[in-house]
Design a protein around this motif. Structure first.
Motif, PDB file in Angstrom:
ATOM      1  N   THR A   1       0.848  -1.193   0.000  1.00 41.28           N
ATOM      2  CA  THR A   1       0.000   0.000   0.000  1.00 41.28           C
ATOM      3  C   THR A   1       0.884   1.244   0.000  1.00 41.28           C
ATOM      4  O   THR A   1       2.088   1.175   0.258  1.00 41.28           O
ATOM      5  CB  THR A   1      -0.939   0.027   1.219  1.00 41.28           C
ATOM      6  OG1 THR A   1      -0.154  -0.018   2.428  1.00 41.28           O
ATOM      7  CG2 THR A   1      -1.914  -1.139   1.188  1.00 41.28           C
ATOM      8  N   ILE A   2       0.267   2.376  -0.284  1.00 41.40           N
ATOM      9  CA  ILE A   2       0.961   3.655  -0.352  1.00 41.40           C
ATOM     10  C   ILE A   2       0.320   4.625   0.646  1.00 41.40           C
ATOM     11  O   ILE A   2      -0.895   4.791   0.665  1.00 41.40           O
ATOM     12  CB  ILE A   2       0.874   4.265  -1.770  1.00 41.40           C
ATOM     13  CG1 ILE A   2       1.562   3.371  -2.803  1.00 41.40           C
ATOM     14  CG2 ILE A   2       1.435   5.682  -1.797  1.00 41.40           C
ATOM     15  CD1 ILE A   2       3.059   3.385  -2.740  1.00 41.40           C
ATOM     16  N   ASP A   3       1.147   5.257   1.471  1.00 44.86           N
ATOM     17  CA  ASP A   3       0.695   6.344   2.355  1.00 44.86           C
ATOM     18  C   ASP A   3      -0.450   5.941   3.283  1.00 44.86           C
ATOM     19  O   ASP A   3      -1.301   6.779   3.614  1.00 44.86           O
ATOM     20  CB  ASP A   3       0.279   7.563   1.523  1.00 44.86           C
ATOM     21  CG  ASP A   3       1.474   8.359   1.013  1.00 44.86           C
ATOM     22  OD1 ASP A   3       2.596   8.142   1.515  1.00 44.86           O
ATOM     23  OD2 ASP A   3       1.283   9.195   0.113  1.00 44.86           O
ATOM     24  N   GLN A   4      -0.464   4.697   3.723  1.00 43.55           N
ATOM     25  CA  GLN A   4      -1.549   4.252   4.603  1.00 43.55           C
ATOM     26  C   GLN A   4      -1.222   4.451   6.082  1.00 43.55           C
ATOM     27  O   GLN A   4      -2.134   4.632   6.892  1.00 43.55           O
ATOM     28  CB  GLN A   4      -1.876   2.781   4.338  1.00 43.55           C
ATOM     29  CG  GLN A   4      -2.485   2.541   2.979  1.00 43.55           C
ATOM     30  CD  GLN A   4      -3.754   3.353   2.783  1.00 43.55           C
ATOM     31  OE1 GLN A   4      -4.730   3.176   3.505  1.00 43.55           O
ATOM     32  NE2 GLN A   4      -3.752   4.243   1.803  1.00 43.55           N
ATOM     33  N   CYS A   5       0.053   4.392   6.459  1.00 45.74           N
ATOM     34  CA  CYS A   5       0.414   4.579   7.878  1.00 45.74           C
ATOM     35  C   CYS A   5       1.829   5.145   7.958  1.00 45.74           C
ATOM     36  O   CYS A   5       2.753   4.483   8.428  1.00 45.74           O
ATOM     37  CB  CYS A   5       0.256   3.294   8.673  1.00 45.74           C
ATOM     38  SG  CYS A   5       1.041   1.840   7.961  1.00 45.74           S
ATOM     39  N   PHE A   6       1.972   6.379   7.490  1.00 48.79           N
ATOM     40  CA  PHE A   6       3.288   7.009   7.380  1.00 48.79           C
ATOM     41  C   PHE A   6       4.015   7.029   8.718  1.00 48.79           C
ATOM     42  O   PHE A   6       5.179   6.610   8.823  1.00 48.79           O
ATOM     43  CB  PHE A   6       3.147   8.432   6.837  1.00 48.79           C
ATOM     44  CG  PHE A   6       4.457   9.166   6.737  1.00 48.79           C
ATOM     45  CD1 PHE A   6       5.224   9.063   5.595  1.00 48.79           C
ATOM     46  CD2 PHE A   6       4.937   9.944   7.786  1.00 48.79           C
ATOM     47  CE1 PHE A   6       6.456   9.717   5.492  1.00 48.79           C
ATOM     48  CE2 PHE A   6       6.155  10.600   7.701  1.00 48.79           C
ATOM     49  CZ  PHE A   6       6.911  10.484   6.555  1.00 48.79           C
ATOM     50  N   GLU A   7       3.359   7.541   9.764  1.00 48.40           N
ATOM     51  CA  GLU A   7       4.043   7.681  11.049  1.00 48.40           C
ATOM     52  C   GLU A   7       4.450   6.327  11.615  1.00 48.40           C
ATOM     53  O   GLU A   7       5.535   6.185  12.191  1.00 48.40           O
ATOM     54  CB  GLU A   7       3.162   8.427  12.054  1.00 48.40           C
ATOM     55  CG  GLU A   7       3.874   8.685  13.365  1.00 48.40           C
ATOM     56  CD  GLU A   7       3.110   9.583  14.317  1.00 48.40           C
ATOM     57  OE1 GLU A   7       3.260   9.408  15.542  1.00 48.40           O
ATOM     58  OE2 GLU A   7       2.363  10.468  13.837  1.00 48.40           O
ATOM     59  N   MET A   8       3.622   5.306  11.437  1.00 48.98           N
ATOM     60  CA  MET A   8       3.966   3.977  11.925  1.00 48.98           C
ATOM     61  C   MET A   8       5.210   3.456  11.221  1.00 48.98           C
ATOM     62  O   MET A   8       6.108   2.893  11.852  1.00 48.98           O
ATOM     63  CB  MET A   8       2.799   3.011  11.716  1.00 48.98           C
ATOM     64  CG  MET A   8       3.042   1.627  12.303  1.00 48.98           C
ATOM     65  SD  MET A   8       1.723   0.441  11.910  1.00 48.98           S
ATOM     66  CE  MET A   8       0.326   1.262  12.686  1.00 48.98           C
ATOM     67  N   VAL A   9       5.273   3.643   9.898  1.00 49.47           N
ATOM     68  CA  VAL A   9       6.452   3.211   9.144  1.00 49.47           C
ATOM     69  C   VAL A   9       7.694   3.937   9.646  1.00 49.47           C
ATOM     70  O   VAL A   9       8.748   3.332   9.882  1.00 49.47           O
ATOM     71  CB  VAL A   9       6.254   3.449   7.636  1.00 49.47           C
ATOM     72  CG1 VAL A   9       7.571   3.284   6.882  1.00 49.47           C
ATOM     73  CG2 VAL A   9       5.208   2.494   7.081  1.00 49.47           C
ATOM     74  N   MET A  10       7.565   5.231   9.833  1.00 51.63           N
ATOM     75  CA  MET A  10       8.722   6.007  10.266  1.00 51.63           C
ATOM     76  C   MET A  10       9.195   5.563  11.649  1.00 51.63           C
ATOM     77  O   MET A  10      10.406   5.403  11.884  1.00 51.63           O
ATOM     78  CB  MET A  10       8.373   7.493  10.262  1.00 51.63           C
ATOM     79  CG  MET A  10       9.583   8.384  10.401  1.00 51.63           C
ATOM     80  SD  MET A  10       9.210  10.120  10.128  1.00 51.63           S
ATOM     81  CE  MET A  10      10.838  10.806  10.504  1.00 51.63           C
ATOM     82  N   ARG A  11       8.276   5.342  12.557  1.00 51.76           N
ATOM     83  CA  ARG A  11       8.672   4.906  13.901  1.00 51.76           C
ATOM     84  C   ARG A  11       9.293   3.513  13.859  1.00 51.76           C
ATOM     85  O   ARG A  11      10.264   3.236  14.585  1.00 51.76           O
ATOM     86  CB  ARG A  11       7.471   4.945  14.843  1.00 51.76           C
ATOM     87  CG  ARG A  11       7.045   6.364  15.204  1.00 51.76           C
ATOM     88  CD  ARG A  11       6.076   6.411  16.360  1.00 51.76           C
ATOM     89  NE  ARG A  11       5.678   7.772  16.663  1.00 51.76           N
ATOM     90  CZ  ARG A  11       6.384   8.644  17.379  1.00 51.76           C
ATOM     91  NH1 ARG A  11       7.567   8.272  17.879  1.00 51.76           N
ATOM     92  NH2 ARG A  11       5.937   9.853  17.609  1.00 51.76           N
ATOM     93  N   GLU A  12       8.768   2.636  13.032  1.00 52.90           N
ATOM     94  CA  GLU A  12       9.352   1.300  12.911  1.00 52.90           C
ATOM     95  C   GLU A  12      10.778   1.372  12.380  1.00 52.90           C
ATOM     96  O   GLU A  12      11.635   0.569  12.757  1.00 52.90           O
ATOM     97  CB  GLU A  12       8.502   0.417  12.005  1.00 52.90           C
ATOM     98  CG  GLU A  12       7.237  -0.105  12.657  1.00 52.90           C
ATOM     99  CD  GLU A  12       7.540  -1.130  13.740  1.00 52.90           C
ATOM    100  OE1 GLU A  12       8.534  -1.867  13.617  1.00 52.90           O
ATOM    101  OE2 GLU A  12       6.772  -1.187  14.717  1.00 52.90           O
ATOM    102  N   CYS A  13      11.052   2.338  11.503  1.00 60.24           N
ATOM    103  CA  CYS A  13      12.406   2.494  10.971  1.00 60.24           C
ATOM    104  C   CYS A  13      13.408   2.856  12.063  1.00 60.24           C
ATOM    105  O   CYS A  13      14.613   2.629  11.906  1.00 60.24           O
ATOM    106  CB  CYS A  13      12.418   3.564   9.881  1.00 60.24           C
ATOM    107  SG  CYS A  13      11.662   3.051   8.324  1.00 60.24           S
ATOM    108  N   GLY A  14      12.918   3.417  13.160  1.00 60.73           N
ATOM    109  CA  GLY A  14      13.803   3.793  14.248  1.00 60.73           C
ATOM    110  C   GLY A  14      13.916   2.764  15.351  1.00 60.73           C
ATOM    111  O   GLY A  14      14.707   2.936  16.285  1.00 60.73           O
TER     112      GLY A  14
END
Length: 219
Positions: free
Chosen positions: A86-99
């Motif tokens: 999917t695209i742009d469905q949970c931006f903040e969650m993705v970003m936090r997972e990257c950290g």
């Protein structure tokens, strides 16, 4: 290094930087500052206890769309239907997972999440999510200006989740006419996927052309 400014930017022109690429200290993470940074070939990278540090390393790592390497096993995995994207469905969650789960620490601080989430709401930062059923298996996020896109970070919870995310993002960008995909610095992971290094001079030349083209849309 003391903070330097030009036209209200807290960094010196990247052309004047040394090979390490530290070009500025201080400033803020407002959308206008971040967009100026990416347009100039600069990105923020700092730890929680540091001031904001701005970088433009030499050489610079990119993935050329024509040189993306997809192994046979990864291609089979992507065809198998195990993952969906999917695209742009949970931006903040993705970003936090990257950290998360980084023993060396993380630059994805709360301040960075807040700043890039605001950039996302304005349509300049995007995420791509990889799922297994209803479970988030991997993802990637980044910033786009014109036909330029900077891949900031990616993660996986499931084997191959980040690889699927990177390949899917590059395919998505290529289909929409993007011309320059920046990964800043090579890692073993991105190198296996086709990342190469170019000089900062070449990078800035290509960047200036890419950011001045407005015919593409991420979504």
């Amino acid at each position: 290094m003391k903070a330097s400014t030009h036209d209200d930017r807290p960094w010196i022109p990247p052309d004047l930087a040394d090979g390490e690429g530290l070009v500025g200290v201080g400033g803020d993470l407002t959308p206008s500052t971040l967009l100026k940074a990416y347009t100039d070939g600069v990105f923020p990278w700092f730890n929680d206890d540091d001031p904001i540090l701005w970088w433009s390393p030499d050489p610079r790592a990119v993935i050329e769309f024509a040189n993306l390497h997809v192994s046979r096993s990864l291609a089979r995995t992507m065809r198998s239907g195990k993952f969906h994207v999917t695209i742009d469905q949970c931006f903040e969650m993705v970003m936090r997972e990257c950290g998360e789960r980084r023993p060396e620490g993380t630059w994805v601080t709360d301040g960075m999440v807040k700043a890039y989430s605001q950039l996302h709401r304005l349509g300049h930062a995007h995420s791509l999510e990889v799922w297994v059923g209803d479970d988030l298996a991997g993802g990637i996020y980044g910033v786009g200006v014109g036909t330029f896109f900077a891949g900031e970070s990616m993660f996986h919870r499931v084997t191959d989740g980040s690889k699927v995310a990177l390949v899917s993002l590059l395919q998505h960008l290529r289909e929409r006419g993007y011309e320059l995909f920046d990964v800043q610095m090579t890692t073993d992971h991105t190198e296996r996927m086709g990342a190469t290094e170019i000089s900062r001079t070449e990078y800035l030349h290509r960047l200036r052309k890419a950011v001045n083209k407005s015919h593409v849309r991420f979504v």
